[in-house]
Design an enzyme around this catalytic site. Structure first.
Site, mmCIF file in Angstrom:
data_model
loop_
_atom_site.group_PDB
_atom_site.id
_atom_site.type_symbol
_atom_site.label_atom_id
_atom_site.label_comp_id
_atom_site.label_asym_id
_atom_site.label_seq_id
_atom_site.Cartn_x
_atom_site.Cartn_y
_atom_site.Cartn_z
ATOM 1 N N LEU A 18 -45.573 135.446 125.611
ATOM 2 C CA LEU A 18 -45.626 135.158 123.852
ATOM 3 C C LEU A 18 -47.110 135.641 123.455
ATOM 4 O O LEU A 18 -47.611 135.185 122.474
ATOM 5 C CB LEU A 18 -45.237 133.931 123.599
ATOM 6 N N ALA A 62 -28.785 138.983 125.056
ATOM 7 C CA ALA A 62 -29.415 139.288 126.631
ATOM 8 C C ALA A 62 -28.458 140.315 126.921
ATOM 9 O O ALA A 62 -27.157 140.255 126.608
ATOM 10 C CB ALA A 62 -29.504 138.274 127.393
ATOM 11 N N GLY A 90 -30.507 128.165 121.008
ATOM 12 C CA GLY A 90 -30.840 126.828 120.771
ATOM 13 C C GLY A 90 -31.716 126.831 119.640
ATOM 14 O O GLY A 90 -31.682 125.961 118.789
ATOM 15 N N CYS A 94 -61.344 131.157 93.348
ATOM 16 C CA CYS A 94 -61.409 129.595 93.501
ATOM 17 C C CYS A 94 -62.522 128.881 92.417
ATOM 18 O O CYS A 94 -63.507 129.629 92.102
ATOM 19 C CB CYS A 94 -61.766 129.206 94.912
ATOM 20 N N THR A 127 -35.104 129.286 127.031
ATOM 21 C CA THR A 127 -36.074 130.605 127.047
ATOM 22 C C THR A 127 -36.901 130.648 128.030
ATOM 23 O O THR A 127 -37.180 131.590 128.744
ATOM 24 C CB THR A 127 -36.219 131.167 125.573
ATOM 25 N N ARG A 154 -46.346 139.721 116.225
ATOM 26 C CA ARG A 154 -46.971 138.313 116.808
ATOM 27 C C ARG A 154 -48.527 138.268 116.226
ATOM 28 O O ARG A 154 -48.938 137.070 116.049
ATOM 29 C CB ARG A 154 -46.887 138.437 118.356
ATOM 30 N N GLU A 196 -63.517 138.276 97.012
ATOM 31 C CA GLU A 196 -64.386 138.584 95.940
ATOM 32 C C GLU A 196 -65.874 138.548 96.207
ATOM 33 O O GLU A 196 -66.345 139.587 95.826
ATOM 34 C CB GLU A 196 -64.109 137.272 94.772
ATOM 35 N N ALA A 231 -32.957 128.821 117.689
ATOM 36 C CA ALA A 231 -32.703 129.663 116.514
ATOM 37 C C ALA A 231 -31.858 128.903 115.649
ATOM 38 O O ALA A 231 -31.969 128.784 114.481
ATOM 39 C CB ALA A 231 -32.083 131.039 116.820
#
Length: 321
Positions: free
Chosen positions: A207, A165, A258, A78, A199, A187, A55, A260
């Site tokens: 990552l 995989a 695992g 707010c 992994t 990501r 705002e 997941a």
């Protein structure tokens, strides 16, 4: 009640808010549009670090032309003052706008209802629209506020027969370059990212975000483990420990099986982001048969909300019902 134009402009404000995700952390990313005579005269979204608010950005850009305009804002302005800046309800009340359309009430007890009431007390017409698009744009903030944890996306690449995989000797990836670029874009919208130790040891994933211009948006990396994490990573002792990641609103779990299953079994997955490769693996390696298209189509737990073609691959997005 909002009219059809209100709904349209709130949708535009919700899309605008996406520019601030996740850079607005620890604040929610809010979008704001000032509209007069059917035209946008100014716009704003929450800036990196959470200030200035949307705002304030829009009103600052509009100046005196804000008088008589309608302000469309995805979250209730707010009502509490902060060392970091003024309250938006006060700014809007002093701006001369004639009407404010709010897409979503603020669950923060310092504002909840007080922001809208302050605007009404200033003689401004206030419409509380309860917009699904605005709620979706704020889902990380709302999940953090209401459940005390970030909104969790489980991202997986799967073969047609639900394997994670390719067969041994056929490379590291199931999916192609277009799908992998899409993963990097997702990501960039996350505060944190989690993988399991299997992994990490098998793939040594970075990552990070490797798209030109947004490399700096790489999320904080976590390893789901009771032991130590390598340099540059943080340990996450259990799925429930995501609540302790300070300020995080958006978190991605990138597997493997695992991690997941750990998040799924604990009911801590809000969204499935499934990249499906048009190939069969046939009995090699970890699989998640509960995430085949057929299994999800018959599930009372998941609703398909989007499907897109990415080169030869397909991405499907499911939200938890």
């Amino acid at each position: 009640m909002p009219n059809s134009e209100d709904v349209r402009w709130l949708g535009a404000a919700a899309r605008l808010a996406g520019r601030g995700v996740p850079l607005s952390r620890p604040n929610p990313s809010v979008g704001a549009l000032l509209v007069k005579d059917g035209k946008v005269i100014a716009r704003g979204w929450t800036q990196p670090g959470g200030r200035p608010h949307a705002e304030a950005m829009a009103l600052g850009a509009a100046g005196d032309t804000a008088r008589g305009a309608t302000l469309y804002v995805t979250l209730e302005p707010c009502a509490h003052r902060s060392e970091r800046g003024p309250d938006c309800a006060g700014l809007v009340a002093a701006s001369g706008v004639a009407r404010v359309v709010i897409g979503c009430p603020d669950p923060d007890p310092r504002t909840a209802g007080a922001g809208a009431n302050r605007l009404r007390a200033a003689g401004i017409t206030v419409v509380e629209a309860d917009s699904a698009e605005c709620r979706a744009s704020l889902i990380g903030y709302l999940t953090r506020s209401n459940q005390g944890r970030p909104h969790v996306t489980l991202k997986l690449a799967l073969s047609n027969d639900s394997y994670l995989a390719p067969p041994l000797g056929e490379g590291q990836w199931l999916t192609g370059e277009v799908a992998r670029a899409h993963v990097h874009a997702q990501r960039a919208r996350m505060d944190a990212i989690v993988v399991g130790r299997g992994t990490l040891e098998a793939d040594r994933p970075r990552l990070d975000v490797r798209l030109a211009g947004i490399e700096q948006r790489s999320p904080q990396r976590f390893l789901l483990t009771h032991g130590d994490a390598p340099a540059g990573w943080s340990s996450l002792g259990s799925p429930q420990a995501i609540s302790a990641i300070e300020g995080a609103q958006y978190l991605m779990v990138e597997g493997g099986a695992g991690a997941a299953n750990a998040f799924l079994d604990n009911g801590l997955v809000d969204r499935l982001l499934l990249y499906r490769a048009p190939r069969m693996v046939g009995g090699h390696g970890p699989a998640l048969p509960q995430l085949t298209e057929a299994a999800l189509a018959g599930s009372p737990r998941w609703r398909l909300i989007d499907t897109r073609q990415l080169g030869n691959d397909t991405v499907q997005v499911y939200d938890r019902i």
